[in-house]
Design an enzyme around this catalytic site. Sequence first.
Site, PDB file in Angstrom:
ATOM      1  N   SER A   1      30.509 -47.684   9.421  1.00 22.44           N
ATOM      2  CA  SER A   1      29.133 -47.736   8.971  1.00 22.44           C
ATOM      3  C   SER A   1      28.133 -47.151   9.882  1.00 22.44           C
ATOM      4  O   SER A   1      27.201 -47.661  10.261  1.00 22.44           O
ATOM      5  CB  SER A   1      28.775 -49.392   9.409  1.00 22.44           C
ATOM      6  OG  SER A   1      29.506 -50.020   8.249  1.00 22.44           O
TER       7      SER A   1
ATOM      8  N   ARG B   1      17.062 -54.499   4.228  1.00 23.75           N
ATOM      9  CA  ARG B   1      17.357 -56.118   4.156  1.00 23.75           C
ATOM     10  C   ARG B   1      15.896 -56.482   3.782  1.00 23.75           C
ATOM     11  O   ARG B   1      14.992 -56.208   4.056  1.00 23.75           O
ATOM     12  CB  ARG B   1      18.087 -56.533   5.223  1.00 23.75           C
ATOM     13  CG  ARG B   1      19.273 -56.192   5.518  1.00 23.75           C
ATOM     14  CD  ARG B   1      20.140 -56.881   6.537  1.00 23.75           C
ATOM     15  NE  ARG B   1      21.424 -56.489   6.810  1.00 23.75           N
ATOM     16  CZ  ARG B   1      22.332 -57.001   7.780  1.00 23.75           C
ATOM     17  NH1 ARG B   1      21.927 -57.710   8.615  1.00 23.75           N
ATOM     18  NH2 ARG B   1      23.539 -56.443   7.961  1.00 23.75           N
TER      19      ARG B   1
ATOM     20  N   HIS C   1      22.407 -65.327  12.348  1.00 24.86           N
ATOM     21  CA  HIS C   1      21.979 -64.279  13.165  1.00 24.86           C
ATOM     22  C   HIS C   1      21.567 -64.931  14.467  1.00 24.86           C
ATOM     23  O   HIS C   1      21.802 -64.293  15.635  1.00 24.86           O
ATOM     24  CB  HIS C   1      20.564 -63.516  13.015  1.00 24.86           C
ATOM     25  CG  HIS C   1      20.973 -62.564  11.725  1.00 24.86           C
ATOM     26  ND1 HIS C   1      22.003 -61.492  11.683  1.00 24.86           N
ATOM     27  CD2 HIS C   1      20.354 -62.227  10.541  1.00 24.86           C
ATOM     28  CE1 HIS C   1      22.104 -60.902  10.440  1.00 24.86           C
ATOM     29  NE2 HIS C   1      21.026 -61.495   9.925  1.00 24.86           N
TER      30      HIS C   1
ATOM     31  N   ASP D   1      29.631 -57.954  12.994  1.00 28.96           N
ATOM     32  CA  ASP D   1      29.355 -58.064  11.849  1.00 28.96           C
ATOM     33  C   ASP D   1      30.123 -59.459  11.302  1.00 28.96           C
ATOM     34  O   ASP D   1      30.833 -60.125  11.832  1.00 28.96           O
ATOM     35  CB  ASP D   1      30.460 -57.069  10.841  1.00 28.96           C
ATOM     36  CG  ASP D   1      30.127 -56.855   9.377  1.00 28.96           C
ATOM     37  OD1 ASP D   1      28.748 -57.246   9.124  1.00 28.96           O
ATOM     38  OD2 ASP D   1      30.870 -56.502   8.530  1.00 28.96           O
TER      39      ASP D   1
ATOM     40  N   LEU E   1      27.638 -53.730  34.917  1.00 32.27           N
ATOM     41  CA  LEU E   1      27.783 -53.418  33.367  1.00 32.27           C
ATOM     42  C   LEU E   1      26.579 -52.906  32.841  1.00 32.27           C
ATOM     43  O   LEU E   1      25.444 -53.068  32.919  1.00 32.27           O
ATOM     44  CB  LEU E   1      28.112 -54.770  32.962  1.00 32.27           C
ATOM     45  CG  LEU E   1      28.159 -54.637  31.346  1.00 32.27           C
ATOM     46  CD1 LEU E   1      29.471 -53.884  30.714  1.00 32.27           C
ATOM     47  CD2 LEU E   1      28.247 -56.100  30.659  1.00 32.27           C
TER      48      LEU E   1
END
Length: 255
Positions: free
Chosen positions: A211, A86, A52, A35, A146
């Site tokens: 959220s 958005r 971003h 965020d 991972l």
Amino acid sequence: MPIKFPFTKSKKQTLNRTLGLDYDHIPKHVAIIMDGNGRWAKNKGMPRIAGHKEGMSVVKRIVRHASDLGLHVLTLYAFSTENWKRPKNEVDFLMKLPVDFLGTYLPELIERNVQVQTIGDVSLLPPHTRKAINEAIEKTSKNNGLILNFALNYGSRFEMVHAVKEIAEKVEKGDISSDEVNEDLFSSHLYTSDLLEPDLLIRTSGEQRLSNFLLWQLAYSEFWFTEVFWPDFDESHFEKALCDYQNRKRRYGGI
């Protein structure tokens, strides 16, 4: 079970050992709400998309570090079901980020033995976004290091309602009885059915809410919040979160 990458001596020397982090007891699954990209850009007089773009660079660094530390799963909240609200130009840019990220970083993910997965309804994403994601999933499917798990067009309430509908249909068809419905069965119908539940949730930018993110899966996770915006988040912040996690006692409702 994903393998853990053993440290070399040189790798250990590059990590922040002043924090007291125990590299032999790293949490297996860390989830991050990334965020603050827009606010970071606004504070610098730049458009939101610049935040971003910078945030994508941070993703690369944190993924590398998580892989080096031997995490099993890293789940990143990349795009929520609410993010469609958005401005269109911002949404369009966000839909291009997976293409750019995977287009440049996929060879390194393959080399690092990272497996790419997603949770969420990716069917609603643009074709170019789905194509990049599907290619990454396919080319890393045999990796067992991972698990890099992107939450894309993800909403936890939708996920749980979808799970309830699937279970209800099975009960109606007689495939299972209502007595068989329990927590394990419910979990098996979630996007995360094949993943460990998160040990730790990290959220950047000072906000302290979930959220609509992994509401079921985070029931007993530890939370760690920081005022740092995601584009300024680095390996030292990540290790600080892990170190704080290691200093907590997880009781799971016990004493």
